[in-house]
Design a protein around this motif. Structure first.
Motif: not given
Length: 86
Positions: A24-25, A28, A32
């Protein structure tokens, strides 16, 4: 501490297993970067820890629901709006 004990403690504190948190990180960070349009998809794959663009694209599609290219295109403002100052 064993890996299984770490995973159990991590999940109890964070709410998700360590690998899920990492994925998930990474995604993310990828979302971005794609929205900013600063790296190619292959550069972004390497920057987020994937060995190949294919592996990154597969993981991105599974987590986000679209390919990295589709996500980038949707995140960009329409070209005519930017040209017209709208």
């Amino acid at each position: 501490m064993s890996r299984s004990a770490f995973a159990q403690a991590f999940k109890s504190h964070v709410g998700v297993p360590p690998l899920e948190y990492l994925i998930q990180w990474r995604m993310s960070l990828a979302r971005d970067a794609l929205a900013r349009d600063t790296l190619s998809i292959s550069e972004l794959a390497r920057a987020t820890g994937y060995r190949s663009e294919s592996a990154f694209s597969t993981a991105f599609r599974r987590v986000v629901g679209s390919s990295p290219a589709q996500f980038r295109n949707q995140a960009r403002p329409p070209a005519h709006s930017a040209a017209n100052g709208s």
